[in-house]
Scaffold this motif. Structure first.
Motif, PDB file in Angstrom:
ATOM      1  N   TRP A  63       0.836  -1.198   0.000  1.00  0.00           N
ATOM      2  CA  TRP A  63       0.000   0.000   0.000  1.00  0.00           C
ATOM      3  C   TRP A  63       0.873   1.251   0.000  1.00  0.00           C
ATOM      4  CZ3 TRP A  63      -0.174   2.854   4.799  1.00  0.00           C
ATOM      5  CH2 TRP A  63      -0.947   4.013   4.732  1.00  0.00           C
ATOM      6  N   GLN A  64       0.496   2.225  -0.824  1.00  0.00           N
ATOM      7  CA  GLN A  64       1.188   3.512  -0.870  1.00  0.00           C
ATOM      8  C   GLN A  64       0.226   4.593  -0.389  1.00  0.00           C
ATOM      9  OE1 GLN A  64       2.665   4.116  -4.816  1.00  0.00           O
ATOM     10  NE2 GLN A  64       4.149   2.470  -4.653  1.00  0.00           N
ATOM     11  N   PRO A  65       0.593   5.292   0.696  1.00  0.00           N
ATOM     12  CA  PRO A  65      -0.313   6.309   1.221  1.00  0.00           C
ATOM     13  C   PRO A  65      -0.490   7.474   0.262  1.00  0.00           C
ATOM     14  CG  PRO A  65       1.792   6.378   2.365  1.00  0.00           C
ATOM     15  CD  PRO A  65       1.840   5.198   1.450  1.00  0.00           C
ATOM     16  N   THR A  66      -1.664   8.047   0.289  1.00  0.00           N
ATOM     17  CA  THR A  66      -1.968   9.238  -0.490  1.00  0.00           C
ATOM     18  C   THR A  66      -1.315  10.447   0.187  1.00  0.00           C
ATOM     19  OG1 THR A  66      -4.100   8.270  -1.061  1.00  0.00           O
ATOM     20  CG2 THR A  66      -3.842  10.656  -1.427  1.00  0.00           C
ATOM     21  N   PRO A  67      -0.503  11.206  -0.538  1.00  0.00           N
ATOM     22  CA  PRO A  67       0.107  12.390   0.074  1.00  0.00           C
ATOM     23  C   PRO A  67      -0.945  13.449   0.413  1.00  0.00           C
ATOM     24  CG  PRO A  67       1.236  11.794  -1.957  1.00  0.00           C
ATOM     25  CD  PRO A  67      -0.028  10.993  -1.898  1.00  0.00           C
ATOM     26  N   LEU A  68      -1.095  13.732   1.688  1.00  0.00           N
ATOM     27  CA  LEU A  68      -2.013  14.764   2.157  1.00  0.00           C
ATOM     28  C   LEU A  68      -1.172  15.885   2.741  1.00  0.00           C
ATOM     29  CD1 LEU A  68      -4.679  12.568   3.985  1.00  0.00           C
ATOM     30  CD2 LEU A  68      -4.634  13.272   1.600  1.00  0.00           C
ATOM     31  N   VAL A  69      -1.179  17.009   2.088  1.00  0.00           N
ATOM     32  CA  VAL A  69      -0.383  18.156   2.527  1.00  0.00           C
ATOM     33  C   VAL A  69      -1.253  19.406   2.470  1.00  0.00           C
ATOM     34  CG1 VAL A  69       1.873  17.221   1.883  1.00  0.00           C
ATOM     35  CG2 VAL A  69       0.531  18.446   0.188  1.00  0.00           C
ATOM     36  N   THR A  70      -0.978  20.340   3.378  1.00  0.00           N
ATOM     37  CA  THR A  70      -1.734  21.591   3.426  1.00  0.00           C
ATOM     38  C   THR A  70      -0.771  22.759   3.615  1.00  0.00           C
ATOM     39  OG1 THR A  70      -2.095  21.359   5.797  1.00  0.00           O
ATOM     40  CG2 THR A  70      -3.820  20.491   4.341  1.00  0.00           C
ATOM     41  N   GLU A  85       8.317  17.030  12.988  1.00  0.00           N
ATOM     42  CA  GLU A  85       8.730  15.649  13.221  1.00  0.00           C
ATOM     43  C   GLU A  85       8.125  14.686  12.189  1.00  0.00           C
ATOM     44  OE1 GLU A  85       8.570  12.320  16.787  1.00  0.00           O
ATOM     45  OE2 GLU A  85       8.051  14.398  17.229  1.00  0.00           O
ATOM     46  N   GLY A  86       6.830  14.759  11.981  1.00  0.00           N
ATOM     47  CA  GLY A  86       6.156  13.847  11.061  1.00  0.00           C
ATOM     48  C   GLY A  86       6.555  14.068   9.611  1.00  0.00           C
ATOM     49  N   ILE A  87       6.533  15.318   9.173  1.00  0.00           N
ATOM     50  CA  ILE A  87       6.831  15.612   7.772  1.00  0.00           C
ATOM     51  C   ILE A  87       8.306  15.340   7.452  1.00  0.00           C
ATOM     52  CG2 ILE A  87       7.320  18.084   7.951  1.00  0.00           C
ATOM     53  CD1 ILE A  87       5.479  18.389   5.442  1.00  0.00           C
ATOM     54  N   ASP A  88       9.193  15.605   8.424  1.00  0.00           N
ATOM     55  CA  ASP A  88      10.609  15.310   8.211  1.00  0.00           C
ATOM     56  C   ASP A  88      10.852  13.798   8.140  1.00  0.00           C
ATOM     57  OD1 ASP A  88      11.303  17.964   8.054  1.00  0.00           O
ATOM     58  OD2 ASP A  88      12.085  18.084  10.109  1.00  0.00           O
ATOM     59  N   ALA A  89      10.130  13.036   8.951  1.00  0.00           N
ATOM     60  CA  ALA A  89      10.269  11.571   8.896  1.00  0.00           C
ATOM     61  C   ALA A  89       9.861  11.049   7.517  1.00  0.00           C
ATOM     62  CB  ALA A  89       9.437  10.918   9.992  1.00  0.00           C
ATOM     63  N   LEU A  90       8.787  11.598   6.966  1.00  0.00           N
ATOM     64  CA  LEU A  90       8.360  11.197   5.615  1.00  0.00           C
ATOM     65  C   LEU A  90       9.397  11.614   4.577  1.00  0.00           C
ATOM     66  CD1 LEU A  90       4.604  12.209   5.830  1.00  0.00           C
ATOM     67  CD2 LEU A  90       5.476   9.878   5.601  1.00  0.00           C
ATOM     68  N   ALA A  91       9.880  12.853   4.684  1.00  0.00           N
ATOM     69  CA  ALA A  91      10.824  13.392   3.698  1.00  0.00           C
ATOM     70  C   ALA A  91      12.156  12.644   3.716  1.00  0.00           C
ATOM     71  CB  ALA A  91      11.051  14.880   3.954  1.00  0.00           C
ATOM     72  N   GLN A  92      12.554  12.134   4.863  1.00  0.00           N
ATOM     73  CA  GLN A  92      13.850  11.462   4.990  1.00  0.00           C
ATOM     74  C   GLN A  92      13.761   9.948   4.842  1.00  0.00           C
ATOM     75  OE1 GLN A  92      15.167  12.908   8.799  1.00  0.00           O
ATOM     76  NE2 GLN A  92      15.180  15.026   8.090  1.00  0.00           N
ATOM     77  N   SER A  93      12.562   9.423   4.748  1.00  0.00           N
ATOM     78  CA  SER A  93      12.381   7.980   4.642  1.00  0.00           C
ATOM     79  C   SER A  93      12.972   7.458   3.325  1.00  0.00           C
ATOM     80  CB  SER A  93      10.892   7.637   4.684  1.00  0.00           C
ATOM     81  OG  SER A  93      10.686   6.284   4.358  1.00  0.00           O
ATOM     82  N   THR A  94      13.445   6.246   3.362  1.00  0.00           N
ATOM     83  CA  THR A  94      13.925   5.594   2.137  1.00  0.00           C
ATOM     84  C   THR A  94      12.955   4.505   1.681  1.00  0.00           C
ATOM     85  OG1 THR A  94      15.257   4.044   3.439  1.00  0.00           O
ATOM     86  CG2 THR A  94      16.340   6.072   2.661  1.00  0.00           C
ATOM     87  N   ASN A  95      11.830   4.385   2.361  1.00  0.00           N
ATOM     88  CA  ASN A  95      10.842   3.382   2.007  1.00  0.00           C
ATOM     89  C   ASN A  95      10.269   3.707   0.624  1.00  0.00           C
ATOM     90  OD1 ASN A  95       8.360   1.916   1.738  1.00  0.00           O
ATOM     91  ND2 ASN A  95       8.283   1.670   3.957  1.00  0.00           N
ATOM     92  N   PRO A  96      10.344   2.768  -0.317  1.00  0.00           N
ATOM     93  CA  PRO A  96       9.831   3.028  -1.677  1.00  0.00           C
ATOM     94  C   PRO A  96       8.347   3.385  -1.705  1.00  0.00           C
ATOM     95  CG  PRO A  96      10.924   0.875  -1.568  1.00  0.00           C
ATOM     96  CD  PRO A  96      10.919   1.439  -0.188  1.00  0.00           C
ATOM     97  N   ARG A  97       7.586   2.901  -0.728  1.00  0.00           N
ATOM     98  CA  ARG A  97       6.152   3.200  -0.715  1.00  0.00           C
ATOM     99  C   ARG A  97       5.878   4.668  -0.432  1.00  0.00           C
ATOM    100  NH1 ARG A  97       2.817  -0.657   2.836  1.00  0.00           N
ATOM    101  NH2 ARG A  97       4.256  -0.063   4.462  1.00  0.00           N
ATOM    102  N   LEU A  98       6.870   5.390   0.073  1.00  0.00           N
ATOM    103  CA  LEU A  98       6.701   6.804   0.396  1.00  0.00           C
ATOM    104  C   LEU A  98       7.329   7.723  -0.641  1.00  0.00           C
ATOM    105  CD1 LEU A  98       7.373   6.590   4.236  1.00  0.00           C
ATOM    106  CD2 LEU A  98       5.166   6.728   3.073  1.00  0.00           C
ATOM    107  N   ALA A  99       7.718   7.181  -1.788  1.00  0.00           N
ATOM    108  CA  ALA A  99       8.397   7.973  -2.818  1.00  0.00           C
ATOM    109  C   ALA A  99       7.569   9.165  -3.278  1.00  0.00           C
ATOM    110  CB  ALA A  99       8.770   7.085  -4.005  1.00  0.00           C
TER     111      ALA A  99
END
Length: 165
Positions: A63-70, A85-99
């Motif tokens: 599953w690939q999450p839908t990017p929700l940004v405001t 904290e949350g947005i930086d964790a997403l931005a720095q992740s190497t998980n392909p599902r978060l590309a």
């Protein structure tokens, strides 16, 4: 087609109902375009090519999450003083599902208004107010297709101003 009764996705309260619709949307978009759903005795019945274990595997592994940004909102993670904290964790992740999520965050962080935003609260508030319409239009025009259904559900972009649900 296996039927899976998702008892944790009741028709009430609203949050459980919306959870069921979210599962149906994600399975239908990312795993089985023929997926269907119905309510049975107050619980959600998912009919798809996935059995219970394949459904669990889908959410745990593919599953690939839908990017929700405001970016037009304070507290979105794009401004000084926001909890990042949350947005930086997403931005720095190497998980392909978060590309796609990483791509969206990087694009927004490169918008001219956000490269070096003001640090004082009053100036930040003025920036958000002044750029809200621009940011909404830019999200609609520049972000990947996967962002658009959510954006379209949250607001209507008119020529004079955006209208929120």
């Amino acid at each position: 087609m296996p039927d899976i009764l998702l008892e944790g996705c009741a028709s009430r309260p609203l949050a459980a109902y919306l959870k069921a619709l979210g599962i149906l949307r994600l399975v239908g978009e990312q795993a089985d375009a023929n997926a269907r759903g119905a309510w049975q005795n107050g619980a959600f019945l998912l009919s798809s090519s996935l059995d219970r274990q394949a459904l669990c595997d889908f959410f745990m592994e593919t599953w690939q999450p839908t990017p929700l940004v405001t970016p037009w909102n304070g507290g979105s993670g794009f401004y000084p003083g926001d909890n990042r904290e949350g947005i930086d964790a997403l931005a720095q992740s190497t998980n392909p599902r978060l590309a796609v999520y990483r791509e969206v965050i990087a694009r927004i962080r490169n918008w001219p208004e956000l490269v070096a935003p003001p640090k004082e609260k009053k100036q930040l508030d003025e920036l958000r107010k002044r750029c809200k319409e621009t940011f909404l239009q830019r999200c609609r025009a520049e972000l990947p297709e996967s962002c658009l259904p959510w954006l379209d559900a949250t607001c209507i972009l008119r020529t004079d101003k955006a209208v929120f649900a």
